[in-house]
Design a protein around this motif. Structure first.
Motif: not given
Length: 310
Positions: A131-137, A139-153
């Motif tokens: 699993p992606h570290p941030l996907q939780g319950s 999908r993988i794409v949800d975790g990827i989106a959350a990570e992109r938002d976190l790392l954008r800056e």
């Protein structure tokens, strides 16, 4: 390329390079970050093999402490690479404060950001069934989106962004070697990348040049099978009105930009040169532009991203 890094904090030292002759003092620092599955572990391992002291998954708040410890090593730890990722996400609020602390201490530091497309990341996670570290319950794409938002800056502040979407492990290591294997770091390093617009813009481009204003050798039957590396194709491109003038003017513009990058402490730039298919005009222009940059004292690597595509 693995879609995940090792669990937990690990520390390792390279054994292939001798740093005993390097001057004592504040160590050089590289911060490796980016998307999970984009190749952080491969990049860190490459630096380890080059003799860097590598710390995996160090909380950002502890980076200045790590640098202070290196400074007390009497030159035995002259180069430190730190992997920062979402496993330490609760510490990301401290990252900017840590970077400001390093700047106040005049620490020579660089931020390397590993990027990849959503499709590439999904394939990598699915291939290892992790699993992606941030996907939780989700999908993988949800975790990827959350990570992109976190790392954008952090991505915006990076000194070097490497897109690994189409790279294998060996190609990524080659890119890292090209940036870090030299004994002395030049003032500015450039990557000139030809590409085809029909395959999409390179996501790691700092500057984009459009060569589609020139006639396309694709429509010349005797030139169509060749690439911009061919002398006849290159001659055809640069015999067109405006081609040489464009090269001259853009080289002058890059001199101005390079001076600004140096003042701002930016050491890497990726110049993407595009045409329709990335086979003829952009390849020829990239080669000439890279030659001009080298003559100006800029260490330059040329990459033809789409030249082999049909």
């Amino acid at each position: 390329m693995n879609a995940h890094d090792r669990d937990g904090a690990t520390v390792s030292t390279g054994t292939t390079a001798d740093t005993t002759g390097e001057a004592a003092g504040i160590p050089e620092l590289v911060i490796i970050s980016g998307m999970s599955g984009a190749g952080r572990s491969t990049a860190a391992k490459c630096l380890e093999d080059l003799g860097w002291f590598v710390v995996d998954n160090l909380p950002p708040a502890l980076i200045p402490t790590m640098v202070d410890l290196g400074a007390r090593s009497q030159g035995n730890v002259a180069r430190i690479a730190v992997v920062v990722d979402v496993r330490g996400r609760r510490f990301f609020d401290n990252l900017r404060e840590s970077l400001a602390d390093l700047a106040a201490k005049k620490v020579k530091r660089r931020v390397i950001f590993l990027e990849a497309s959503d499709d590439a990341l999904v394939r990598r996670f699915e291939s290892v069934r992790r699993p992606h570290p941030l996907q939780g319950s989700g999908r993988i794409v949800d975790g990827i989106a959350a990570e992109r938002d976190l790392l954008r800056e952090l991505r915006g502040d990076a000194d070097l962004v490497i897109d690994t979407s189409s790279l294998n492990v060996h190609e990524l290591r080659a890119k890292m070697d090209a940036q870090f294997a030299g004994e002395e770091e030049p003032e500015l390093r450039a990557t000139v990348m030809s590409f085809g617009y029909k395959y999409g813009l390179p996501v790691d481009a700092d500057l984009v040049v459009d060569c589609r204003f020139l006639p396309n050798p694709h429509w010349v039957p005797e030139l169509r099978p060749f690439t911009g590396l061919n002398e006849e194709v290159s001659g055809y491109v640069f015999n067109q009105p405006g081609a040489k003038e464009f090269l001259d003017r853009y080289t002058e513009l890059l001199q101005l930009i390079a001076a600004g990058y140096r003042r701002e402490g930016k050491r890497y730039v990726t110049i993407a040169v595009g045409c329709t298919g990335g086979k003829h005009r952009s390849v020829a222009m990239s080669e000439k532009l890279a030659h001009r940059l080298v003559s100006e004292g800029v260490e330059t690597v040329v990459v033809h991203r789409d030249m082999g595509r049909e």
